[in-house]
Design a protein around this motif. Structure first.
Motif, PDB file in Angstrom:
ATOM      1  N   LYS A 251     -10.044  -1.124  -6.285  1.00  0.00           N
ATOM      2  CA  LYS A 251      -9.145  -0.604  -7.320  1.00  0.00           C
ATOM      3  C   LYS A 251      -7.684  -0.767  -6.909  1.00  0.00           C
ATOM      4  N   LEU A 252      -7.402  -0.430  -5.667  1.00  0.00           N
ATOM      5  CA  LEU A 252      -6.024  -0.505  -5.201  1.00  0.00           C
ATOM      6  C   LEU A 252      -5.541  -1.957  -5.138  1.00  0.00           C
ATOM      7  N   LEU A 253      -6.422  -2.867  -4.743  1.00  0.00           N
ATOM      8  CA  LEU A 253      -6.035  -4.275  -4.699  1.00  0.00           C
ATOM      9  C   LEU A 253      -5.718  -4.785  -6.104  1.00  0.00           C
ATOM     10  N   HIS A 254      -6.493  -4.370  -7.098  1.00  0.00           N
ATOM     11  CA  HIS A 254      -6.187  -4.731  -8.480  1.00  0.00           C
ATOM     12  C   HIS A 254      -4.818  -4.184  -8.899  1.00  0.00           C
ATOM     13  N   TYR A 255      -4.542  -2.947  -8.541  1.00  0.00           N
ATOM     14  CA  TYR A 255      -3.270  -2.320  -8.939  1.00  0.00           C
ATOM     15  C   TYR A 255      -2.095  -3.070  -8.310  1.00  0.00           C
ATOM     16  N   ILE A 256      -2.206  -3.392  -7.025  1.00  0.00           N
ATOM     17  CA  ILE A 256      -1.116  -4.104  -6.352  1.00  0.00           C
ATOM     18  C   ILE A 256      -0.978  -5.516  -6.906  1.00  0.00           C
ATOM     19  N   SER A 257      -2.109  -6.151  -7.212  1.00  0.00           N
ATOM     20  CA  SER A 257      -2.070  -7.485  -7.807  1.00  0.00           C
ATOM     21  C   SER A 257      -1.320  -7.458  -9.136  1.00  0.00           C
ATOM     22  N   ALA A 258      -1.607  -6.493  -9.989  1.00  0.00           N
ATOM     23  CA  ALA A 258      -0.920  -6.391 -11.277  1.00  0.00           C
ATOM     24  C   ALA A 258       0.559  -6.058 -11.097  1.00  0.00           C
ATOM     25  N   THR A 259       0.887  -5.273 -10.064  1.00  0.00           N
ATOM     26  CA  THR A 259       2.294  -4.980  -9.774  1.00  0.00           C
ATOM     27  C   THR A 259       3.039  -6.262  -9.412  1.00  0.00           C
ATOM     28  N   GLY A 260       2.362  -7.174  -8.722  1.00  0.00           N
ATOM     29  CA  GLY A 260       2.979  -8.428  -8.300  1.00  0.00           C
ATOM     30  C   GLY A 260       3.246  -9.401  -9.427  1.00  0.00           C
ATOM     31  N   ARG A 261       2.867  -9.045 -10.651  1.00  0.00           N
ATOM     32  CA  ARG A 261       3.113  -9.923 -11.805  1.00  0.00           C
ATOM     33  C   ARG A 261       4.601 -10.180 -12.000  1.00  0.00           C
ATOM     34  N   VAL A 286      -8.089  -0.054 -14.495  1.00  0.00           N
ATOM     35  CA  VAL A 286      -6.853  -0.271 -13.735  1.00  0.00           C
ATOM     36  C   VAL A 286      -5.735  -0.776 -14.649  1.00  0.00           C
ATOM     37  N   ILE A 287      -6.053  -1.729 -15.526  1.00  0.00           N
ATOM     38  CA  ILE A 287      -4.994  -2.322 -16.339  1.00  0.00           C
ATOM     39  C   ILE A 287      -4.476  -1.357 -17.396  1.00  0.00           C
ATOM     40  N   SER A 288      -5.214  -0.298 -17.688  1.00  0.00           N
ATOM     41  CA  SER A 288      -4.725   0.695 -18.646  1.00  0.00           C
ATOM     42  C   SER A 288      -3.503   1.425 -18.107  1.00  0.00           C
ATOM     43  N   LEU A 289      -3.248   1.319 -16.804  1.00  0.00           N
ATOM     44  CA  LEU A 289      -2.081   1.952 -16.194  1.00  0.00           C
ATOM     45  C   LEU A 289      -0.842   1.063 -16.233  1.00  0.00           C
ATOM     46  N   PHE A 290      -0.954  -0.100 -16.876  1.00  0.00           N
ATOM     47  CA  PHE A 290       0.174  -1.028 -16.926  1.00  0.00           C
ATOM     48  C   PHE A 290       0.670  -1.179 -18.356  1.00  0.00           C
ATOM     49  N   ALA A 465       4.197  -8.174   0.738  1.00  0.00           N
ATOM     50  CA  ALA A 465       5.461  -8.051   0.000  1.00  0.00           C
ATOM     51  C   ALA A 465       5.285  -7.221  -1.268  1.00  0.00           C
ATOM     52  N   HIS A 466       4.168  -7.381  -1.965  1.00  0.00           N
ATOM     53  CA  HIS A 466       3.932  -6.625  -3.196  1.00  0.00           C
ATOM     54  C   HIS A 466       3.748  -5.137  -2.901  1.00  0.00           C
ATOM     55  N   ASP A 492       3.291  -0.041   7.913  1.00  0.00           N
ATOM     56  CA  ASP A 492       2.321   0.577   7.016  1.00  0.00           C
ATOM     57  C   ASP A 492       1.930  -0.385   5.887  1.00  0.00           C
ATOM     58  N   ASP A 493       2.881  -1.183   5.424  1.00  0.00           N
ATOM     59  CA  ASP A 493       2.560  -2.204   4.423  1.00  0.00           C
ATOM     60  C   ASP A 493       1.531  -3.177   4.975  1.00  0.00           C
ATOM     61  N   TYR A 494       1.748  -3.589   6.221  1.00  0.00           N
ATOM     62  CA  TYR A 494       0.808  -4.525   6.842  1.00  0.00           C
ATOM     63  C   TYR A 494      -0.566  -3.882   7.000  1.00  0.00           C
ATOM     64  N   ALA A 495      -0.583  -2.612   7.438  1.00  0.00           N
ATOM     65  CA  ALA A 495      -1.863  -1.927   7.646  1.00  0.00           C
ATOM     66  C   ALA A 495      -2.641  -1.835   6.337  1.00  0.00           C
ATOM     67  N   CYS A 496      -1.941  -1.575   5.250  1.00  0.00           N
ATOM     68  CA  CYS A 496      -2.602  -1.488   3.940  1.00  0.00           C
ATOM     69  C   CYS A 496      -3.192  -2.843   3.549  1.00  0.00           C
ATOM     70  N   ALA A 497      -2.401  -3.917   3.686  1.00  0.00           N
ATOM     71  CA  ALA A 497      -2.895  -5.256   3.353  1.00  0.00           C
ATOM     72  C   ALA A 497      -4.081  -5.633   4.234  1.00  0.00           C
TER      73      ALA A 497
END
Length: 620
Positions: A251-261, A286-290, A465-466, A492-497
Motif C-alpha cells: 500500500k505504501l509503495l503505491h502511495y509513494i509511486s502516485a506521489t512521484g507522478r 490507494v488512488i482514492s486518496l489522490f 527521492a519520492h 530514514d528515506d533510504y531505510a524506507c525504500a
C-alpha cells in the motif's frame, strides 16, 4: 398590363448578392406606383439564385417556406425587422421603452459538455459526439441532424470541405433540407466548438492544473497532515480506514509511486496475482486518496486510444487488468520509457491529398496495472513487481473487515472517509516537484550482474527521492549556486525504500516468479517429511498436481501455471503415470536455498554508520 391584373403585392426573388439588391431597389422604385406592398424572398446564405436553390435539393415546400418568411421592402433599400404578416397589419409600436421578450427558441449552441454538444439553427437540431478525443488538425465527430421529423447520422470531419459537402448533400436528401444551409450550419458548429474549447483552455491556464481552490482552513489542515512526524504510518492507517487492511508495504509503495507522478521520472507498478486476490481493491483504495484530476482509471484500452488523449502529463494511469490492454502494450511501454507518445498517421487534406500528421501525447505518467498472467520480460524491467497476500490469515482479516459493514458502531467511522480523502487530496496538491540530493548515493551498493539492474538502480534512487518529496514540509529547502531549489534525502528515506523493495528485488532477481518460488518451498517441506517416514531420499518422492492442491489449497489454475514454469526450468521432473491412469507425477530437483540470489543491497545501518562518521569528521 400589370395594372390590369389587379394584384396587391409584388415579390422579388433575384440574385442573392449586391448586384441583385441594387436591381431590386431600382425595379421596386419604378413599380412603387402600382402597389403599396413590395417584398422580397431572402435566399439562404451561400445560395446565389433560385436556380441554385433548386439544384441543391430545394423542394416546393422549401420555397413555400421562404415565401412565407419574405420581407417587405420599405423606402427601397431598407427592410422591416421581421417577416410580413399576411393576416393582419403589423401593430404599431407604442413606445420605445416597451421591451417584448422573444419567444423564439435559442439559436446556436444550446448544450455542451466534455464529449458532446447540441445546436439549433432554425428548425434544425444537431447533436455532435466525440468532441473530447480529437486531433488538433481534424474535427471528426459523430453528427446527428434532426429536422422536419427526419433524421440523419454519420461520422464527418468538419474541417474537411469535401466531407462537409458530402454530409450536407446526404442529409439534405433525407431530411428534405437545403444542402447549402446545412453546410452553413456545419461551419457555425465548427466555430462554436472552437470558441468553447478556446475559452475552456484559457480558463484552465488561468486557474492552473487544478480547478480546485483551497480555503485557508483546508490548506492549514493539509499542511498539518504533511508535517506529521510519523507521516508514513498515518498514511497506512488512513488506507486501513478506507477498507483495505494488510499488505502495508504494498500500500505504501503505491502511495509513494502516485506521489512521484509530479516528477519527471515516475515509478510504475504491476501486480501479478490470482483472481479475487484484491488487486483492483488495493489500487482503487490507494488512488482514492489522490486528486481526481490526477487520475485516469480504465478497465480496458484499445491499441490506439492512448495516442488520442489530450495529455497524460503528471497523471496516474491505471489499467485495471493488463489483459484488457494487450493491444496497447507497446504504447504503455513507450510511455514508461520515453515519458511521451508519438504517433504518425496518414490523413487526407481538403483537396484529397494524403499527408502525414504527427500526434504527440505529453507525459510523463505513472502507470499501474494488474494481471493474473506472468509479466512479460519487456515489462518486468520497467516496473516494480508486486504480488498479493493470498494466505488464509489475510483472508480472515478481509472477512473481519467485511463484517464491519454491517456493524452500527462502525458506520459513523465510515462517515469520516470523505473528510479523510479531502485532506489527502489537498495535501497532494500542495506538493512541489523539487530536486532531491542523495548525499550518500556513492555508498549505495546495488546488484550489477544483469543489464536490467541498470533500470532497477535508477528506479530505486528515484524511490528514495519520492519519499523525500513526500516529507518536503518537514525538510529545509536549499538552493544551488545557480538558483535551483532542492531537498536533502535522509537515512530514514533510504531505510524506507530498502524495506519496501528488498523482497521485491529478491523475487525479481530469482529465476522464478514469486508464486512458483513459494511453491518450491511448500513442496520441499512436504516431500522431506514424507521421505523421512518412508526412509527415502527427498528427490525420490513422487507427487502430482492433486497432491499440491491438497497441500496448498491453491486453485487448479494457479497450480498449473506454477508447475508449468517449474517444469520448464527443470526444477521438477515429470514422469508419465501408468497406462490408463492419465496425468503426470513429478520429482522435485532443487531446494529452496538453491533459488536464493544474493542481493548485495547496502543495509540501512551501514548508511547510518557512514553518515555518523562523516558528521564526526566535519564537526572536528
Amino acid at each position: 398590363y400589370l395594372r390590369e391584373q389587379g394584384f396587391n403585392e409584388i415579390v422579388f426573388c433575384l440574385d442573392n448578392d449586391a448586384s441583385g439588391k441594387l436591381a431590386m431597389d431600382k425595379i421596386a422604385n419604378e413599380l412603387s406606383s402600382l402597389t403599396a406592398k413590395i417584398s422580397y424572398i431572402e435566399l439562404p446564405k451561400g445560395i446565389n439564385d433560385p436556380n441554385e436553390f433548386i439544384c441543391n435539393g430545394g423542394e416546393k415546400e422549401d420555397f413555400e417556406a421562404l415565401m412565407q418568411a419574405r420581407k417587405e421592402v420599405v423606402d427601397f433599400g431598407e427592410e422591416k425587422s421581421k417577416p410580413l404578416s399576411h393576416d393582419a397589419p403589423a401593430p404599431e409600436s407604442k413606445t420605445q421603452e416597451i421591451s417584448i421578450e422573444s419567444t423564439e427558441p435559442k439559436e446556436g449552441l444550446i448544450e455542451y459538455n466534455d464529449d458532446q454538444a447540441s445546436f439549433r439553427f432554425g428548425s434544425s437540431i444537431y447533436q455532435a459526439r466525440g468532441i473530447k478525443a480529437q486531433l488538433s488538425d481534424n474535427m471528426r465527430l459523430i453528427l446527428t441532424l434532426q429536422a422536419g421529423g427526419h433524421r440523419h447520422i454519420d461520422r464527418v470531419d468538419l474541417y474537411s470541405d469535401r466531407a462537409r459537402k458530402g454530409y450536407a448533400n446526404t442529409a439534405a436528401h433525407k431530411c428534405i433540407q437545403q444542402s447549402a444551409k446545412i453546410d452553413s450550419d456545419l461551419i457555425r458548429i465548427v466555430e462554436a466548438i472552437e470558441e468553447r474549447q478556446l475559452k475552456e483552455k484559457n480558463q484552465k491556464e488561468a486557474v492552473g492544473a487544478s480547478d480546485v481552490v483551497m480555503s485557508a482552513a483546508d490548506k492549514q489542515e493539509a499542511l498539518a497532515f504533511l508535517k506529521q512526524k510519523k507521516l508514513l504510518k498515518r498514511i497506512i492507517k488512513d488506507i486501513d480506514s478506507l477498507g483495505y487492511i494488510g499488505q502495508d508495504k504494498e500500500k505504501l509503495l503505491h502511495y509513494i509511486s502516485a506521489t512521484g507522478r509530479i516528477t519527471e521520472f515516475p515509478i510504475h507498478i504491476s501486480i501479478q496475482s490470482s483472481s479475487s486476490s484484491g488487486k483492483s481493491a488495493m489500487m482503487e483504495t490507494v488512488i482514492s486518496l489522490f486528486p481526481p484530476e490526477s487520475v485516469e482509471f480504465f478497465s480496458r484500452i484499445s491499441g490506439q486510444s492512448l495516442y488520442y488523449m489530450e495529455s497524460l502529463k503528471h497523471k496516474v494511469l491505471i489499467i485495471d487488468e493488463r489483459s484488457g490492454a494487450e493491444e496497447a502494450e507497446f504504447a504503455l511501454r513507450s510511455l514508461m520509457s520515453r515519458s511521451k507518445l508519438s504517433l504518425a498517421v496518414v490523413q487526407k487534406d481538403e483537396d484529397g491529398n494524403c499527408k502525414t500528421v504527427v500526434k504527440e501525447v505529453e507525459g510523463p505518467a505513472t502507470v499501474w496495472d494488474s494481471t493474473t498472467h506472468t509479466i512479460t520480460e519487456d515489462n518486468r524491467s520497467r516496473v516494480f513487481e508486486l504480488s498479493m497476500d493470498e494466505s488464509r490469515e489475510q483472508t480472515r482479516r478481509i472477512h473481519d473487515r467485511e463484517r464491519d459493514l454491517f456493524s452500527p458502531e462502525k458506520w459513523d467511522v465510515h462517515k469520516n472517509n470523505d473528510a479523510l480523502m479531502r485532506v489527502h487530496h489537498n495535501a497532494q496538491r500542495l506538493l512541489k516537484p523539487y530536486h532531491v540530493e542523495i548525499g550518500y548515493r556513492d555508498w549505495v551498493g546495488f546488484p550489477d550482474t544483469t543489464t536490467r539492474m541498470r533500470r532497477d538502480f535508477k528506479r530505486f534512487l528515484f524511490l528514495i527521492a519520492h519519499i523525500a518529496l513526500l516529507h518536503q514540509y518537514q525538510r529545509s529547502l536549499k538552493t544551488t549556486g545557480g538558483g535551483t531549489k532542492y531537498l536533502e534525502s535522509t537515512a530514514d528515506d533510504y531505510a524506507c525504500a530498502y524495506e519496501l523493495t528488498k523482497e521485491i528485488f529478491e523475487s525479481t532477481y530469482s529465476q522464478l516468479q514469486k508464486d512458483s518460488a513459494e511453491l518450491v518451498g511448500l513442496i520441499y517441506d512436504k516431500v522431506r517429511l514424507m521421505a523421512e517416514k518412508e526412509g527415502l531420499a527427498w528427490e525420490d518422492i513422487l507427487f502430482n498436481r492433486r497432491d499440491i492442491r491438497e497441500w496448498t489449497s491453491w486453485s487448479e489454475a494457479k497450480v498449473r501455471r506454477c508447475m508449468n514454469e517449474l517444469a520448464g526450468m527443470d526444477y521438477v521432473y515429470p514422469i508419465a503415470s501408468a497406462r490408463g491412469r492419465g496425468g503426470f507425477r513429478y520429482k522435485l530437483t532443487i531446494t529452496p536455498g538453491e533459488l536464493l540470489v544474493p542481493l548485495n543491497l547496502t543495509h540501512p545501518d551501514e548508511i547510518r554508520r557512514r553518515l555518523k562518521e562523516k558528521d564526526g569528521v566535519l564537526s572536528k
